[in-house]
Enzyme design. Structure first.
Site: not given
Length: 262
Positions: A33, A36, A90-91, A102, A111
């Site tokens: 989510t 990116t 992403g991060a 995150k 996640e």
């Protein structure tokens, strides 16, 4: 279309584009989510539609699920998949040991569950997300609504005894109301400045009553794909101890970039 992208969006795109090279036919893939990760979902959707890639995706939020269905990816639940071959996400920050913060998008619980139910986790990020020490980005902590102020007070008390620079804890808001996660919980953002021991902090946070999960991902990420605005990508594999570099050309694709959100 790509000529209209900012350098940061170009960096996100090339990282996402390179990361989907890890996806093979028949895989069960965790879909992250965030801005990116949304590039990654669209890249996978293009492969599904145009190259006949057959995968099943497990999204980490309702908005990722909606996007995946929109671009043609078969969506299943984690309970249906049971275990995943790969998760790409992403991060908000990552350090030299590929520990992460995150949860900026509010989906940290799903996640983390999806990432830990995968054989491999690949993180896609622009170069600005790399830091010497985690903590500049506020650390999200998901808490149940009942007694959230007590949970916040306990967190603030705990922070006195750990190695952090700041101890401000704020309730994440959505306009005039508290932000609500997909699970119906709230998020407390911890403004720490610098985290001296991420592993210790993650363990202590999850022992506090009312805390569901925290946004520290320690020893979960295997590979980070770092994008740059000029098309360069750097792949860092923590298990193999390798660093590889590549460069991707931007390809015009109205389908891929249509309706892309930040």
């Amino acid at each position: 279309m790509t000529g209209q992208l900012s350098p940061i969006d170009k960096a996100k795109f090339v990282a996402a584009k390179k990361a989907v090279d890890y996806v093979e036919d028949g895989m069960r893939v965790g879909l992250g989510t965030g801005s990116t990760a949304a590039w990654m979902v669209r890249c996978l959707g293009e492969l599904v539609r145009e190259d006949g890639l057959k995968i099943r995706g497990v999204p980490t939020s309702t908005r990722t699920a909606e996007l995946a269905r929109e671009v043609g990816i078969e969506v299943i639940s984690l309970d249906e998949a049971k275990w995943l071959d790969l998760t790409i996400d992403g991060a908000d920050e990552f350090d030299g040991e590929l520990n992460l913060i995150k949860g900026g998008g509010g989906a940290l619980l799903q996640e983390k569950i999806v990432a830990t139910a995968s054989d491999q986790m690949i993180v896609i990020a622009d170069a600005a997300k790399e830091v010497g020490h985690l903590g500049a980005f506020p650390l999200p902590v998901e808490v149940i609504p009942f007694g959230w102020q007590t949970s916040r007070a306990l967190i603030e008390e705990m922070l006195i005894s750990v190695d952090v620079l700041g101890r401000d804890v704020t309730l994440r808001m959505n306009g005039d109301h508290p932000y609500v996660t997909d699970e119906g919980n709230h998020i407390l953002d911890l403004h720490l400045g610098r985290i001296g021991n991420a592993r210790q902090l993650a363990m202590v946070l999850n022992q506090i009553p009312g805390v569901v999960e925290n946004g520290l991902f320690v020893d979960i990420c295997d590979v980070v794909v770092i994008g740059h605005g000029d098309g360069r990508v750097v792949l860092r594999d923590i298990n193999e101890g390798t660093v590889e570099q590549d460069r991707l050309d931007f390809v015009e694709s109205d389908n891929l970039f249509k309706d892309m959100m930040d």
